[in-house]
Scaffold this active site. Structure first.
Site, PDB file in Angstrom:
ATOM      1  N   ASN A   8       0.019  41.329 -61.692  1.00  0.00           N
ATOM      2  CA  ASN A   8      -0.808  40.417 -60.895  1.00  0.00           C
ATOM      3  C   ASN A   8      -1.937  39.940 -61.795  1.00  0.00           C
ATOM      4  OD1 ASN A   8      -2.534  39.162 -59.126  1.00  0.00           O
ATOM      5  ND2 ASN A   8      -3.028  40.994 -57.936  1.00  0.00           N
ATOM      6  N   TRP A   9      -1.807  38.701 -62.242  1.00  0.00           N
ATOM      7  CA  TRP A   9      -2.812  38.167 -63.178  1.00  0.00           C
ATOM      8  C   TRP A   9      -4.138  37.821 -62.495  1.00  0.00           C
ATOM      9  CZ3 TRP A   9       0.338  34.335 -66.811  1.00  0.00           C
ATOM     10  CH2 TRP A   9       1.110  35.104 -67.693  1.00  0.00           C
ATOM     11  N   LYS A  10      -4.159  37.816 -61.176  1.00  0.00           N
ATOM     12  CA  LYS A  10      -5.372  37.431 -60.436  1.00  0.00           C
ATOM     13  C   LYS A  10      -5.873  36.083 -60.976  1.00  0.00           C
ATOM     14  CE  LYS A  10      -6.074  42.293 -59.500  1.00  0.00           C
ATOM     15  NZ  LYS A  10      -6.972  43.414 -59.274  1.00  0.00           N
ATOM     16  N   HIS A  94      -3.187  41.438 -50.348  1.00  0.00           N
ATOM     17  CA  HIS A  94      -3.947  42.147 -51.383  1.00  0.00           C
ATOM     18  C   HIS A  94      -5.369  42.398 -50.869  1.00  0.00           C
ATOM     19  CE1 HIS A  94      -5.901  43.154 -55.134  1.00  0.00           C
ATOM     20  NE2 HIS A  94      -4.705  43.328 -55.655  1.00  0.00           N
ATOM     21  N   GLU A  96      -8.139  42.254 -52.251  1.00  0.00           N
ATOM     22  CA  GLU A  96      -9.131  41.252 -52.667  1.00  0.00           C
ATOM     23  C   GLU A  96      -9.085  40.030 -51.753  1.00  0.00           C
ATOM     24  OE1 GLU A  96      -8.088  40.923 -56.835  1.00  0.00           O
ATOM     25  OE2 GLU A  96      -8.770  42.979 -57.140  1.00  0.00           O
ATOM     26  N   GLU A 164      -2.159  50.260 -52.902  1.00  0.00           N
ATOM     27  CA  GLU A 164      -3.247  50.050 -53.853  1.00  0.00           C
ATOM     28  C   GLU A 164      -4.561  50.550 -53.251  1.00  0.00           C
ATOM     29  OE1 GLU A 164      -2.091  46.696 -56.761  1.00  0.00           O
ATOM     30  OE2 GLU A 164      -3.049  45.751 -55.060  1.00  0.00           O
ATOM     31  N   GLY A 170      -9.275  48.059 -60.525  1.00  0.00           N
ATOM     32  CA  GLY A 170     -10.206  47.508 -61.504  1.00  0.00           C
ATOM     33  C   GLY A 170     -11.373  48.417 -61.828  1.00  0.00           C
ATOM     34  N   SER A 210      -5.638  50.526 -61.495  1.00  0.00           N
ATOM     35  CA  SER A 210      -5.929  51.074 -62.833  1.00  0.00           C
ATOM     36  C   SER A 210      -4.717  51.770 -63.448  1.00  0.00           C
ATOM     37  CB  SER A 210      -7.133  52.030 -62.782  1.00  0.00           C
ATOM     38  OG  SER A 210      -8.288  51.332 -62.376  1.00  0.00           O
ATOM     39  N   GLY A 231      -2.704  45.116 -62.497  1.00  0.00           N
ATOM     40  CA  GLY A 231      -3.700  44.060 -62.684  1.00  0.00           C
ATOM     41  C   GLY A 231      -4.042  43.921 -64.159  1.00  0.00           C
ATOM     42  N   GLY A 232      -5.153  44.519 -64.552  1.00  0.00           N
ATOM     43  CA  GLY A 232      -5.695  44.369 -65.915  1.00  0.00           C
ATOM     44  C   GLY A 232      -4.671  44.541 -67.024  1.00  0.00           C
TER      45      GLY A 232
HETATM   46  P1  13P Z   1      -5.942  46.877 -61.794  1.00  0.00           P
HETATM   47  O1  13P Z   1      -4.635  47.335 -62.409  1.00  0.00           O
HETATM   48  O2  13P Z   1      -6.723  45.946 -62.669  1.00  0.00           O
HETATM   49  O3  13P Z   1      -6.731  48.050 -61.278  1.00  0.00           O
HETATM   50  O4  13P Z   1      -5.542  46.003 -60.506  1.00  0.00           O
HETATM   51  C1  13P Z   1      -4.596  46.477 -59.607  1.00  0.00           C
HETATM   52  C2  13P Z   1      -4.256  45.395 -58.657  1.00  0.00           C
HETATM   53  O5  13P Z   1      -5.084  45.003 -57.840  1.00  0.00           O
HETATM   54  C3  13P Z   1      -2.922  44.791 -58.744  1.00  0.00           C
HETATM   55  O6  13P Z   1      -2.656  43.978 -57.649  1.00  0.00           O
END
Ligand code: 13P
Length: 253
Positions: A8-10, A94, A96, A164, A170, A210, A231-232
């Site tokens: 997930n590149w956000k 998600h 977020e 999640e 993050g 993470s 994510g990251g």
């Molecule tokens: P991180 O891997 O950056 O913690 O993000 C997880 C995430 O929200 C994937 O959708």
């Protein structure tokens, strides 16, 4: 069941950076020869440009879709549009989006319905806050999210659950493999009650928060963890490839 590693590149990467990533990632992925299913969810404006560059293993997903069908909804894009842009999947619910953009339980449910109808693989995200975990019984929070989002769903063949925990996204603070397994097992139990045990056994449950090359092997080795939503670490070609390698190795062992 095959493992899934989904990135997930956000809201990261410009179009040229997305292309640089795929130019390096795709040939390297093709050399791996594993069985893990790989998805990337880039920013939606890039989908139609990126989806033609597929490989045998890489599939594309949107980070969300509209709760509505086509019509006068400025700025929204429907699940069918995501499909027609060549994507195979969509992330829904998600944290977020739930927290930062007021995405309600009703909206999440409507999105799930639209996405399944459009033939997309739905990555339904669920997770509890730190407060909710510390208040005890975080499973209840997750079950309520699932109950609401999956109301009316009977065919789970395109369903993937992504657990999640919000406190792990993050933050660099990963759920321990025991915490992840405990929750995944509970989710599997809930799915078994809702859809029957044989169906529940075939629904992938991904861990997100993470997750990175240094902790993925332990997480992906848990019996009810079927891969990760990343994510990251999905922003970097080598890290993301390494996560696919780890998922391949875990399922081969
Ligand atoms: P991180 O891997 O950056 O913690 O993000 C997880 C995430 O929200 C994937 O959708």
């Amino acid at each position: 069941m095959r493992n899934i590693v989904a990135g997930n590149w956000k809201s990261n990467k410009l179009m040229n950076e997305a292309r640089e990533f795929t130019d390096a990632f795709l040939p390297a992925l093709d050399e791996l020869n594993g069985t893990t299913e790989v998805y990337i969810a880039p920013p939606a404006p890039y989908l139609a440009a990126l989806t033609p560059s597929a490989s045998g293993r890489l599939q594309w997903a949107s980070q969300q879709c509209s709760a509505h069908g086509a019509g006068a909804y400025t700025g929204e894009f429907t699940a069918e549009m995501v499909r027609s842009a060549g994507a195979q999947g969509v992330l829904i619910g998600h944290s977020e989006r739930r927290e930062g953009f007021g995405e309600s339980e009703e909206a999440v449910r409507a999105k799930v319905q639209h996405a399944l109808k459009a033939g997309l693989r739905v990555f339904l995200c669920c997770g509890e806050s730190l407060e909710q975990r510390e208040a005890g019984q975080p499973e209840r929070v997750i079950f309520a999210q699932l109950e609401s989002a999956l109301d009316g769903v009977s065919d789970t063949s395109d369903l993937v659950i992504a657990y999640e925990p919000i406190w792990a996204i993050g933050t660099g603070r990963t759920a321990s493999s025991e915490q992840a397994q405990d929750m995944h097992q509970s989710i599997r139990g809930w799915l078994a009650e809702r859809f029957g045990a044989p169906v529940a056994a075939g629904i992938p449950i991904l861990y997100g928060g993470s997750c990175k090359p240094s902790n993925a092997e332990e997480l992906f080795s848990q019996p009810d963890v079927n891969g990760g939503l990343i994510g990251g670490a999905s922003l970097n070609v080598e890290d993301f490839l390494e996560l696919v390698r780890i998922a391949d190795a875990v399922s081969a062992s």
